[in-house]
Design a protein around this motif. Structure first.
Motif, PDB file in Angstrom:
ATOM      1  N   GLY A  69       0.806  -1.211   0.000  1.00  0.00           N
ATOM      2  CA  GLY A  69       0.000   0.000   0.000  1.00  0.00           C
ATOM      3  C   GLY A  69       0.846   1.270   0.000  1.00  0.00           C
ATOM      4  O   GLY A  69       2.066   1.239  -0.134  1.00  0.00           O
ATOM      5  N   GLN A  70       0.175   2.386   0.169  1.00  0.00           N
ATOM      6  CA  GLN A  70       0.835   3.697   0.194  1.00  0.00           C
ATOM      7  C   GLN A  70       0.535   4.384   1.524  1.00  0.00           C
ATOM      8  O   GLN A  70      -0.509   4.165   2.131  1.00  0.00           O
ATOM      9  CB  GLN A  70       0.346   4.593  -0.951  1.00  0.00           C
ATOM     10  N   ILE A  71       1.459   5.238   1.937  1.00  0.00           N
ATOM     11  CA  ILE A  71       1.232   6.052   3.130  1.00  0.00           C
ATOM     12  C   ILE A  71       0.511   7.326   2.696  1.00  0.00           C
ATOM     13  O   ILE A  71       0.970   8.032   1.791  1.00  0.00           O
ATOM     14  CB  ILE A  71       2.554   6.373   3.828  1.00  0.00           C
ATOM     15  N   VAL A  72      -0.619   7.635   3.345  1.00  0.00           N
ATOM     16  CA  VAL A  72      -1.438   8.798   3.015  1.00  0.00           C
ATOM     17  C   VAL A  72      -1.600   9.659   4.257  1.00  0.00           C
ATOM     18  O   VAL A  72      -1.878   9.154   5.348  1.00  0.00           O
ATOM     19  CB  VAL A  72      -2.830   8.370   2.496  1.00  0.00           C
ATOM     20  N   VAL A  73      -1.413  10.976   4.086  1.00  0.00           N
ATOM     21  CA  VAL A  73      -1.606  11.917   5.188  1.00  0.00           C
ATOM     22  C   VAL A  73      -2.585  13.001   4.748  1.00  0.00           C
ATOM     23  O   VAL A  73      -2.776  13.239   3.554  1.00  0.00           O
ATOM     24  CB  VAL A  73      -0.268  12.551   5.632  1.00  0.00           C
TER      25      VAL A  73
END
Length: 583
Positions: free
Chosen positions: A468-472
């Protein structure tokens, strides 16, 4: 109007009335979308678009002279696509000589409209409207007397706006554009007065100069002027208001719209310098100031008969009886006449983030020499500097009238995307007095809070890639912070923001290892999704720190550890024959 005004035929004030009747008859027969469109009339203009005192100071032309000639009543047959190229043949229709537009001038109208379709697509500016105004204002630059760059061979000047039959507009440019250091005059193919050109002028031919005598510059300026206030010129009421803002006269509006309808049906290119010159003016029957001439003024001298100027034409002739002089009435001072200077009216600091509306408006106060407030004075606000900031509505200029306390308030300022400093200047319209300059600042978009979306701990095995991806998500004062610049760095430790030399990493476009990403920006929802993360062969706990403009920071813990091998099940003992069995 052109410098050869004074040589034109005068046929009396009745000409304007006849023109208005003829235009009304023509308009009644036009298709929808013209001045006669059912249910649509000339509406009142915005308060910032009209000159409350009728002086013409806030119009493009200063309500100066214009040509009242009408297109032939026997209009050309409507064509599906008017010629846009530099052809020089005839169109084969009635009124062909009138529908011809000098090639360079036509090119300027069409290029100006094309540029505005890109910069202000909602305006729907037709080039035929520019052509109609150019015809009425200057006869298409005096029949196309322009050079290859579009500059007129001689200046096209209107009469001095000295209040004698016209508006009273004292000099605002020290004669720079119009050569008159006493009064302003309309200048160029589209007849801009200097005070309007100072903020409305454009560089239409790309030579780095804004010249009202150049038809490319003037046509582009006219297009932007007509498209002010978020107008949609496909709506008849907006078109009417735009034309009236150019020259505030119902007869002018009717004349322009008649040519607009005519050019929509047929227009073609003719050689420069061969255009038909109009012959009737809006001041016929009045006694305006003498028209300017291109040559030097004649010096007083002897009359052809040899007598002194003012003497009889022959010896013994009775002298002309002198007329008693009439006292010149003293004009009543207008509010503008009594203003000594402008002062700040309580504006405060002007600062906003990119894309935001400024929290404060520019407020100035008009006062006399003794400090007394002056109501009813028009004040122009002009944005200058390397900025894309604008007033609400997208314009860089606005006008307002001082209230009973002498204060005038500019429309709200809206910051663009360019950061840095610019200036708002406030000046009295029609009067050269001290103004006020206001510095304004546009800062970059910023966030004060940054949080991670999702709570699953990012983990990976050595040499693998994170799922997955890190989302902020970024916010500012509780609201979504969109377009905020951000940086993501794999750091050495919580108290050491230096870039780590090993551990997780990103990849650039070439596949190289990258542990710091710059140029990131949150989307419209304030979200920032980072690219995929990879791990090298180093196991351990690592830190990814994301920081935005404004100081918002979030640190994400990353785990890289070898997978725990699954335990090998113990073999189940198999049963064997008893040793006590018989052999």
């Amino acid at each position: 109007m052109a410098a050869h005004f004074g040589s034109r035929l005068r046929k009396g004030a009745a000409n304007t009335a006849v023109a208005a009747v003829a235009v009304a008859a023509m308009a009644a027969s036009q298709a929808p979308g013209t001045a006669a469109e059912s249910g649509r009339g000339v509406d009142s203009q915005s308060a910032s678009d009209t000159d409350a005192h009728g002086t013409g100071e806030d119009s493009a032309t200063g309500n100066s002279l214009y040509y009242t000639d009408l297109p032939p009543l026997n209009s050309p047959v409507e064509s599906s696509a008017p010629s846009a190229g530099p052809t020089t043949g005839t169109s084969g229709t009635t009124g062909d000589s009138e529908s011809g537009i000098p090639a360079t001038v036509l090119d300027a109208y069409q290029k100006a409209a094309a540029e505005i379709r890109q910069s202000k697509p909602g305006c729907n500016l037709p080039w035929e409207l520019l052509a109609a105004i150019g015809k009425v204002e200057s006869g298409h630059a005096s029949g196309g007397r322009v050079d290859a760059e579009g500059t007129t061979y001689s200046k096209i000047l209107g009469p001095a706006l000295d209040g004698n039959g016209f508006a009273l507009i004292k000099d605002t440019d020290n004669g720079l554009y119009d050569g008159d250091s006493t009064y302003d005059r309309a200048v160029g193919p589209m007849q801009f007065i200097p005070s309007t050109w100072a903020w409305a002028g454009r560089d239409g031919n790309g030579d780095g100069v804004k010249d009202p005598n150049n038809v490319y510059d003037a046509a582009l300026a006219a297009g932007h002027y007509l498209c002010r206030f978020d107008r949609d010129l496909s709506v008849q009421s907006d078109m009417n208001a735009a034309v009236l803002g150019y020259n505030n006269s119902q007869a002018y509006l009717s004349t322009v719209l008649s040519w607009y309808d005519y050019y929509r049906k047929d227009a073609h290119s003719i050689p420069d310098g061969t255009g038909t010159l109009p012959s009737h003016r809006s001041d016929e029957g009045s006694t305006p100031s003498p028209a300017p001439t291109s040559g030097p003024a004649k010096k007083p001298g002897k009359s052809p008969s040899g007598n002194k100027p003012g003497s009889g034409s022959s010896p013994g002739a009775d002298p002309t009886p002198s007329q008693p002089s009439r006292p010149t009435p003293t004009p009543t001072p207008t509010p503008t006449d009594t203003v000594d200077h402008l002062t700040d009216g309580g504006t405060g600091e002007l600062s906003a983030m990119a894309g935001d509306t400024f929290g404060r408006k520019v407020v100035v106060k008009a006062v006399t020499e003794t400090g007394k407030a002056v109501p009813g004075v028009r004040v122009r606000f002009l944005i200058s500097g390397d900025t894309d900031a604008a007033f609400s509505g997208g314009e860089i200029v606005a006008t307002a009238v001082t209230d009973s306390t002498g204060k005038a308030t500019a429309p709200a300022l809206v910051a663009g995307e360019k950061t840095g400093y610019f200036q708002v200047r406030a000046l009295v319209v029609g009067r050269t007095v001290s103004g006020v300059d206001y510095p304004a600042t546009v800062t970059e978009r910023r966030a004060d809070t940054l949080v991670r979306v999702g709570d699953a701990p990012p983990a990976c095995v050595p040499g693998g890639e994170f799922a997955g991806q890190i989302v902020v998500k970024a916010t500012y004062q509780g609201a979504v912070a969109d377009g905020v610049a951000a940086t993501a760095t794999l750091v050495k430790a919580a108290d050491n923001p230096s870039e780590a030399g090993s551990g997780p990493y990103f990849k650039d476009a070439a596949g190289n290892v990258v542990r710091t990403l710059t140029g990131l920006r949150t989307d419209a929802g304030g979200l920032l999704s980072l690219p995929k993360l990879y791990a090298d062969d180093t196991a351990g706990t690592f830190l990814l720190r994301i920081t935005t403009a404004g100081g918002a920071t979030v640190t994400v813990e990353l785990q890289v550890e070898a997978a725990t091998p699954s335990p090998t099940p113990s073999p189940t003992p198999s049963s064997s024959p008893s040793s006590d069995g018989a052999s």
